[in-house]
Design a protein around this motif. Sequence first.
Motif, PDB file in Angstrom:
ATOM      1  N   SER A   1       4.800   7.444  -8.984  1.00 40.19           N
ATOM      2  CA  SER A   1       4.477   6.742  -7.751  1.00 40.19           C
ATOM      3  C   SER A   1       3.031   7.042  -7.366  1.00 40.19           C
ATOM      4  CB  SER A   1       5.433   7.166  -6.628  1.00 40.19           C
ATOM      5  OG  SER A   1       5.191   6.434  -5.457  1.00 40.19           O
ATOM      6  N   PRO A   2       2.065   6.403  -8.033  1.00 34.39           N
ATOM      7  CA  PRO A   2       0.645   6.728  -7.837  1.00 34.39           C
ATOM      8  C   PRO A   2       0.177   6.511  -6.403  1.00 34.39           C
ATOM      9  CG  PRO A   2       0.969   5.366  -9.793  1.00 34.39           C
ATOM     10  CD  PRO A   2       2.263   5.367  -9.058  1.00 34.39           C
ATOM     11  N   LYS A   3      -0.708   7.395  -5.948  1.00 37.85           N
ATOM     12  CA  LYS A   3      -1.264   7.282  -4.595  1.00 37.85           C
ATOM     13  C   LYS A   3      -2.268   6.123  -4.504  1.00 37.85           C
ATOM     14  CE  LYS A   3       0.755  11.009  -2.894  1.00 37.85           C
ATOM     15  NZ  LYS A   3       0.030  12.283  -2.827  1.00 37.85           N
ATOM     16  N   HIS A   4      -2.991   5.862  -5.581  1.00 38.67           N
ATOM     17  CA  HIS A   4      -3.973   4.774  -5.620  1.00 38.67           C
ATOM     18  C   HIS A   4      -3.666   3.864  -6.811  1.00 38.67           C
ATOM     19  CE1 HIS A   4      -6.160   6.837  -2.551  1.00 38.67           C
ATOM     20  NE2 HIS A   4      -6.573   7.825  -3.334  1.00 38.67           N
ATOM     21  N   PRO A   5      -4.147   2.622  -6.805  1.00 35.97           N
ATOM     22  CA  PRO A   5      -3.956   1.738  -7.958  1.00 35.97           C
ATOM     23  C   PRO A   5      -4.586   2.337  -9.227  1.00 35.97           C
ATOM     24  CG  PRO A   5      -4.738   0.494  -6.065  1.00 35.97           C
ATOM     25  CD  PRO A   5      -4.857   1.940  -5.698  1.00 35.97           C
ATOM     26  N   LEU A   6      -3.978   2.042 -10.356  1.00 37.19           N
ATOM     27  CA  LEU A   6      -4.462   2.540 -11.643  1.00 37.19           C
ATOM     28  C   LEU A   6      -5.054   1.376 -12.435  1.00 37.19           C
ATOM     29  CD1 LEU A   6      -1.427   4.816 -12.618  1.00 37.19           C
ATOM     30  CD2 LEU A   6      -3.381   5.343 -11.138  1.00 37.19           C
ATOM     31  N   TYR A   7      -6.153   1.670 -13.124  1.00 34.85           N
ATOM     32  CA  TYR A   7      -6.866   0.634 -13.863  1.00 34.85           C
ATOM     33  C   TYR A   7      -7.148   1.082 -15.294  1.00 34.85           C
ATOM     34  CZ  TYR A   7      -7.899  -0.817  -9.050  1.00 34.85           C
ATOM     35  OH  TYR A   7      -7.797  -1.176  -7.745  1.00 34.85           O
ATOM     36  N   LEU A   8      -7.213   0.096 -16.182  1.00 34.23           N
ATOM     37  CA  LEU A   8      -7.608   0.366 -17.564  1.00 34.23           C
ATOM     38  C   LEU A   8      -9.109   0.112 -17.708  1.00 34.23           C
ATOM     39  CD1 LEU A   8      -4.576  -1.095 -19.548  1.00 34.23           C
ATOM     40  CD2 LEU A   8      -5.279   1.312 -19.402  1.00 34.23           C
ATOM     41  N   GLY A   9      -9.876   0.974 -17.068  1.00 31.86           N
ATOM     42  CA  GLY A   9     -11.321   0.959 -17.251  1.00 31.86           C
ATOM     43  C   GLY A   9     -12.112   0.198 -16.206  1.00 31.86           C
TER      44      GLY A   9
END
Length: 234
Positions: free
Chosen positions: A124-132
């Motif tokens: 449950s990530p606190k911030h959005p996750l990105y691939l680069g």
Amino acid sequence: MNKIYGFFFDISGDYAHFRHIFTQSFFDTLLAPPKTTISGILAAALGYDDEIEVIDLNERVLVGVKIIKMSGFAQEIINIKNLKEKTIQFTPVYRNLIVKPIYRIYLGLEDKELIHMTREALKSPKHPLYLGISEALATIENISPIDSIKEDSTLTIESITPVIDEGNLPSHKVDKRNFIVPARRYHTVKSFKLTKRGRLPHEYIDLIMFYGGYLEFKKPIDVFQIQDERVALF
């Protein structure tokens, strides 16, 4: 070596771009996320906002990467600011993208509490996750249990591998899948440091990246065993 705890997870998206900083006329991409990008993903999941925390995490964690799947490459044109001009001007530049990648990320930490916090944060990530890049939203799946990881050695490997011995460079053995990307050596940033001028590269690393098949070495290389998989951590 002190006891190290580890686990893996899969991360995927529609697109990915990991800037190859030594290309200037167009924005080439590494085939897989470098250590600094992986640390940024973990930091975002944990909710770290302080750059010192991110740099410290990058120093403490060991990472490994295997490319599970990718469908190909695409190109787009982006406009970047031309900082050499007195007035604000934009220059169109080609940017390479990886299409529909899936990566398996391996983590190792001596800090048992932090490894548990990291695993829970990825659920449950606190911030959005990105691939680069911010246009490449990422999804986390298949988070393995935490276990102690063991040192091992091998002649063959399916994960991204750092160059340790110039006299023991691998050959790329290809399987029968339709789409492969031949092994390529990338020189990239391994860590950053904070200075009065902001964040600057501190250490560099050479990584051998490929898709399809495996790497075969003339002499055994040191690896770690995580959940019955032998992987290179760096």
